[in-house]
Design an enzyme around this catalytic site. Sequence first.
Site, PDB file in Angstrom:
ATOM      1  N   HIS A 258      63.940  47.614  51.252  1.00  0.00           N
ATOM      2  CA  HIS A 258      63.555  47.537  49.847  1.00  0.00           C
ATOM      3  C   HIS A 258      64.618  48.199  48.991  1.00  0.00           C
ATOM      4  CE1 HIS A 258      61.103  47.700  46.215  1.00  0.00           C
ATOM      5  NE2 HIS A 258      60.361  46.780  46.798  1.00  0.00           N
ATOM      6  N   ASP A 315      55.741  42.665  52.060  1.00  0.00           N
ATOM      7  CA  ASP A 315      55.589  41.318  52.612  1.00  0.00           C
ATOM      8  C   ASP A 315      55.305  41.304  54.113  1.00  0.00           C
ATOM      9  OD1 ASP A 315      55.938  39.899  50.207  1.00  0.00           O
ATOM     10  OD2 ASP A 315      58.068  40.331  50.278  1.00  0.00           O
TER      11      ASP A 315
HETATM   12  N1  CMC Z   1      67.241  43.493  57.915  1.00  0.00           N
HETATM   13  C1  CMC Z   1      68.419  43.949  58.354  1.00  0.00           C
HETATM   14  N2  CMC Z   1      69.229  44.761  57.623  1.00  0.00           N
HETATM   15  C2  CMC Z   1      68.807  45.096  56.399  1.00  0.00           C
HETATM   16  C3  CMC Z   1      67.586  44.654  55.876  1.00  0.00           C
HETATM   17  C4  CMC Z   1      66.779  43.830  56.689  1.00  0.00           C
HETATM   18  N3  CMC Z   1      65.607  43.376  56.266  1.00  0.00           N
HETATM   19  N4  CMC Z   1      67.427  45.153  54.634  1.00  0.00           N
HETATM   20  C5  CMC Z   1      68.517  45.869  54.373  1.00  0.00           C
HETATM   21  N5  CMC Z   1      69.357  45.847  55.440  1.00  0.00           N
HETATM   22  C6  CMC Z   1      70.636  46.545  55.571  1.00  0.00           C
HETATM   23  C7  CMC Z   1      71.785  45.718  54.996  1.00  0.00           C
HETATM   24  O1  CMC Z   1      72.373  44.918  55.993  1.00  0.00           O
HETATM   25  C8  CMC Z   1      72.709  46.810  54.510  1.00  0.00           C
HETATM   26  O2  CMC Z   1      73.409  47.341  55.638  1.00  0.00           O
HETATM   27  P1  CMC Z   1      74.925  47.890  55.494  1.00  0.00           P
HETATM   28  O3  CMC Z   1      74.840  49.025  54.503  1.00  0.00           O
HETATM   29  O4  CMC Z   1      75.260  48.302  56.875  1.00  0.00           O
HETATM   30  O5  CMC Z   1      75.718  46.746  54.982  1.00  0.00           O
HETATM   31  C9  CMC Z   1      71.761  47.896  54.022  1.00  0.00           C
HETATM   32  O6  CMC Z   1      70.575  47.723  54.758  1.00  0.00           O
HETATM   33  C10 CMC Z   1      71.444  47.804  52.533  1.00  0.00           C
HETATM   34  O7  CMC Z   1      71.004  46.482  52.281  1.00  0.00           O
HETATM   35  P2  CMC Z   1      71.170  45.738  50.884  1.00  0.00           P
HETATM   36  O8  CMC Z   1      71.151  44.269  51.112  1.00  0.00           O
HETATM   37  O9  CMC Z   1      72.353  46.295  50.140  1.00  0.00           O
HETATM   38  O10 CMC Z   1      69.860  46.170  50.162  1.00  0.00           O
HETATM   39  P3  CMC Z   1      69.317  45.554  48.835  1.00  0.00           P
HETATM   40  O11 CMC Z   1      68.673  46.656  48.091  1.00  0.00           O
HETATM   41  O12 CMC Z   1      70.365  44.802  48.120  1.00  0.00           O
HETATM   42  O13 CMC Z   1      68.260  44.474  49.321  1.00  0.00           O
HETATM   43  C11 CMC Z   1      66.270  43.547  50.162  1.00  0.00           C
HETATM   44  C12 CMC Z   1      66.912  44.715  49.398  1.00  0.00           C
HETATM   45  C13 CMC Z   1      64.770  43.655  50.036  1.00  0.00           C
HETATM   46  C14 CMC Z   1      66.718  42.230  49.520  1.00  0.00           C
HETATM   47  C15 CMC Z   1      66.715  43.619  51.644  1.00  0.00           C
HETATM   48  O14 CMC Z   1      66.196  44.785  52.235  1.00  0.00           O
HETATM   49  C16 CMC Z   1      66.291  42.374  52.423  1.00  0.00           C
HETATM   50  O15 CMC Z   1      67.014  41.380  52.435  1.00  0.00           O
HETATM   51  N6  CMC Z   1      65.099  42.410  53.100  1.00  0.00           N
HETATM   52  C17 CMC Z   1      64.600  41.244  53.823  1.00  0.00           C
HETATM   53  C18 CMC Z   1      63.893  40.296  52.870  1.00  0.00           C
HETATM   54  C19 CMC Z   1      62.594  40.863  52.397  1.00  0.00           C
HETATM   55  O16 CMC Z   1      61.777  41.345  53.155  1.00  0.00           O
HETATM   56  N7  CMC Z   1      62.374  40.751  51.086  1.00  0.00           N
HETATM   57  C20 CMC Z   1      61.170  41.279  50.433  1.00  0.00           C
HETATM   58  C21 CMC Z   1      61.538  42.362  49.490  1.00  0.00           C
HETATM   59  S1  CMC Z   1      60.276  43.496  48.999  1.00  0.00           S
HETATM   60  C22 CMC Z   1      59.029  42.645  48.224  1.00  0.00           C
HETATM   61  C23 CMC Z   1      59.387  41.546  47.329  1.00  0.00           C
HETATM   62  O17 CMC Z   1      60.283  41.677  46.497  1.00  0.00           O
HETATM   63  O18 CMC Z   1      58.733  40.526  47.446  1.00  0.00           O
END
Ligand code: CMC
Length: 367
Positions: A258, A315
């Site tokens: 998140h 989710d």
């Molecule tokens: N699986 C694997 N690695 C992850 C995940 C995940 N679900 N989430 C974050 N990371 C890692 C990412 O690879 C990165 O690693 P590094 O620093 O080594 O490159 C680090 O954590 C930071 O990730 P980010 O993409 O910069 O984080 P963000 O704040 O931009 O993205 C997010 C947040 C929710 C989009 C992301 O955690 C994600 O893609 N999660 C999976 C999709 C998901 O479950 N979405 C629902 C979000 S919450 C409720 C909603 O909005 O509906």
Amino acid sequence: MDEIRKGLENVIALETKIAYIDGMQGILKYRGHDINDLVNLSYDAVSYLLLRGNLPDDKELEVYSDQLKKERAISEDVLNVLTFCNFNIEAMDALRTAISYISHCDPDMDDNSSEANIRKGMRMIASFPTIVAAFYRIKSGQVPLEPDLNMSQGAYFLYMIRGTEATETEAEIIEKDFILSAEHELNPSTFATRLATSTLSDVYSAVIAGLCTLKGPLHGGARMEVMEMLDEVKSPERAGSYVADKIENHDRLMGFGHRVYKTYDPRGLIYKDLAREIADEKGNSIWFDIAESIEKAAFKEFVENKGKTIYPNVDFYSAVVYKYLEIPPRLATAVFAIGRISGWIAHCLEQYSDNRVIRPRAKFVEI
Ligand code: CMC
């Protein structure tokens, strides 16, 4: 001017009285009320809180609920629009199309006063479940049902899909799902609705921007992906290798991570309890057990091994709840929208009340 925060991370774009999040402590409040308390109310009481700013007293709630129930029905024309939809689409796409059509016929369409916007918002809050259920029934060769005007929002939605009354536990759990989905500060879809609102476009257009944005798999679309993951994993024993493969392939594990929470999402904790409760009622723990095994494997990989703050988000266990409620995956994001609509309307109202067009800058780079 030159500092770029990719994804607008930690950028404070505006002030709001609607939601408070402490991402380190895992606290979420709607208008000052903790989510752990709100989840014990009705969805109507919570949507009133979001729209009007305070919880209703008994009389106010009765009047408000009656008004909502009267807005549940959708016209023959809307049913026809749903019939013209491609049945391979997600319910979310059909909902977006139906709302676009409904906006053409709303008598308040050109009235942008606060009270007219509340009326339009209430029509959407009341009719979202009817639209999603009607699309589902048409798509699966069944006749859409006449709206029931007595049931609570949650019981109503399940009835409109199934044609039979939900159990008390099922009705309570889907009601809580709508409450937990209702509001979450400047998440992408709410930001999209506020952005559209800031141009002084209308509430329907702003909601459609929200629907389009909620659909993405990095946002509300993750719920459907988690449901598919549970099917793919098939048994708790396979969870460890599934999670390890995802990490090795640098894939996202859906329902984890998140932008704001660096601890367990407080809604995720409540959903986990609800998932356990419905598993018990159904006498079938398979989906819960698979999910818990994925959670344990992910904790080991992300938190223990890598020191990252990646926990289940809203989710993850909501998808488990939907499996038990037998909600088809392609309805999942639209069911999320049935809850989120009241938050979007609250944000539209707040944006109109103190508006400045939202218009950030981009840094030009030479080719
Ligand atoms: N699986 C694997 N690695 C992850 C995940 C995940 N679900 N989430 C974050 N990371 C890692 C990412 O690879 C990165 O690693 P590094 O620093 O080594 O490159 C680090 O954590 C930071 O990730 P980010 O993409 O910069 O984080 P963000 O704040 O931009 O993205 C997010 C947040 C929710 C989009 C992301 O955690 C994600 O893609 N999660 C999976 C999709 C998901 O479950 N979405 C629902 C979000 S919450 C409720 C909603 O909005 O509906």
